[in-house]
Design a protein around this motif. Sequence first.
Motif, short mmCIF file in Angstrom:
data_model
loop_
_atom_site.label_atom_id
_atom_site.label_comp_id
_atom_site.label_asym_id
_atom_site.label_seq_id
_atom_site.Cartn_x
_atom_site.Cartn_y
_atom_site.Cartn_z
N ASP A 134 -139.41 -1.41 5.15
CA ASP A 134 -138.41 -2.47 4.87
C ASP A 134 -137.15 -1.82 4.55
O ASP A 134 -136.11 -2.76 3.93
CB ASP A 134 -138.84 -3.38 3.36
N ASP A 135 -136.71 -0.62 5.18
CA ASP A 135 -135.42 -0.22 4.85
C ASP A 135 -135.08 0.14 3.71
O ASP A 135 -135.96 0.50 2.80
CB ASP A 135 -134.48 -1.00 5.75
N LYS A 165 -134.49 -1.45 -0.04
CA LYS A 165 -134.85 -2.32 -1.01
C LYS A 165 -133.55 -3.00 -1.43
O LYS A 165 -132.66 -2.42 -2.04
CB LYS A 165 -135.68 -2.03 -2.05
#
Length: 429
Positions: A167-168, A170
Motif C-alpha cells: 500500500d506504499d 500509509k
Amino acid sequence: MDSSHHKLVKTPCSIRQLGDAEYNHFFGYYNKSPWSQDGRYILADRVPMMDADLTPELSAEVGYFDTENNDTFHKIGDTTTWNWQMGCQLQWLAGRSGRQVIYNVRLDQPQGRYPSFGAVIHDLESGDKRLLADPIYSVAPNSDYAITVDFSRLYITHETIGYSEADDKKTDLPLCPADDGLCRLDLDSGETTLLVSYDELSKFHHRDSMDDAVHWISHIEINPASSRILFLHRWTRRVEDETCFIHRLMTINPDGSDLRLLECSDHPLPQLEDNFDPNAVGTYDYEKSEYQISHPMWKDDSHIIVWGPHNDAIHYHLYHDAPNGEVKVISGDLLTENGHMSYSPVDTRWLLTDTYPDAETNIRKLLIYDNDQDVAHEIGEFYTSDLKKVSRCDLHPRWNHDGTQVCIDSVHENTRQMYILDVKPVVGS
C-alpha cells in the motif's frame, strides 16, 4: 608510519573487489562486521541491478563470499525485505555456536507486531532455518536478543532505511503511539516486548516541537556487553524534508529501565514556513546539517562516539553514558565532516570513518584516525555516481575482527560492489 602530530597524511592501502561485475554486491550499514568469526566468510547481498526503486516484489539474493576459495559467492536465500542503505540486516550470530546468520524477510502470513516483516535464523552448517515473527534492526553481541522497530513506519519517516509495502506509504500513521516504539525480540522464544513507547519518549524531557509531530526511532546499537542500548529518537512536522528532523541521542537498559537523554538538537525550523520549497534541499544537505545527530556507535561498554552538536558546535563527540557524563571533542581540526565511524575491535587507538561526497568532485574519502598521534590517514578516495538519495551508495566502512582489513560498498567503477582494503600499513600487523 608518519609520527608527526596533527595532520592529514595519505597512506595507500591495497584494495580488491569481491566477486565479479556480472552482479551487484553490497552489505549495507557500517555498524556490524560482514566477516565470520574465523575471517573466512564475508556476508553480502546480490542483485542484478545497480539501482532500482524499492517495491515489495524486488528480490535480493542473500549469501557470502568464501575468501579461501577465490571469493566464490554462495547463495543461502532470497529476501524482498531490504533497502540500499542497510540491506536486509544480514549479520552473523557471533554469540552462538557454529555458523549462524540472521536476516529480514517478508512474511506470507502475518504473525507478529509488524505484520509484513519477520526474520530468519539460518544455520549454514545444518541448513536449518527458523522463522521469527518480527524483523530485526540490531542484534545483541551475545546473540540473545535483538531490537526491532516498525520498518513500514521508517519507510514513511526515513525512507532510506525503511521497507516498502504493497500500500506504499500509509496516510493514517499515528504520530506518537503508546503501543509502539523500541521493542526487544528474544531470539530463543521469538517473543517481543515493548521497552519504551513513542508516547513515553515524548513525555521524557518533553519539547514543544514534539507536539503535532511524527516520532520514530533509528540508529539502534547495543554495547559489547549486551547490557545497554543506544538509539536516536527523532521527530518532525514535515517528513518530506529531512532538514526538519529533530534528534535526540538516548540510552536504555535491555529491560526498559534507566532511560537517559545524552543530547538533544532541538532548534528553530524556518523550513516549516509555508513558502519553503523542500525540493530545494540537496541530496546530502541533511547529512551536512549543523544540527544533525547521526551514526552513533559504542566505543566500549560506556562510551559512545557520534557526529552531532554539543555546546553549539558540531564535531565527532565522545559521550560517557552516565548521569552528567563527560562529553569530549574527537579531533575537531582533522575530522570535520559527518561520516560512518567505528573503533577498531582490537585497539580503540584507531577510528575508521568516511566522508560524504564533495559537492564539486563527487569524491568521498576513507579515513583512519590515530587517536594517539592525532593523525588522520587517508587510505582511499572513491568517486560516487549520481544516484538518488534512497539508492545512493555510501562507503559504510566495516572492520574485520582482528582490525587489519576494512570492507566498503562503492560504485566508483560504475557497478555497486564490495571491496576489501588491507589497512596494516596504518595499524601494523
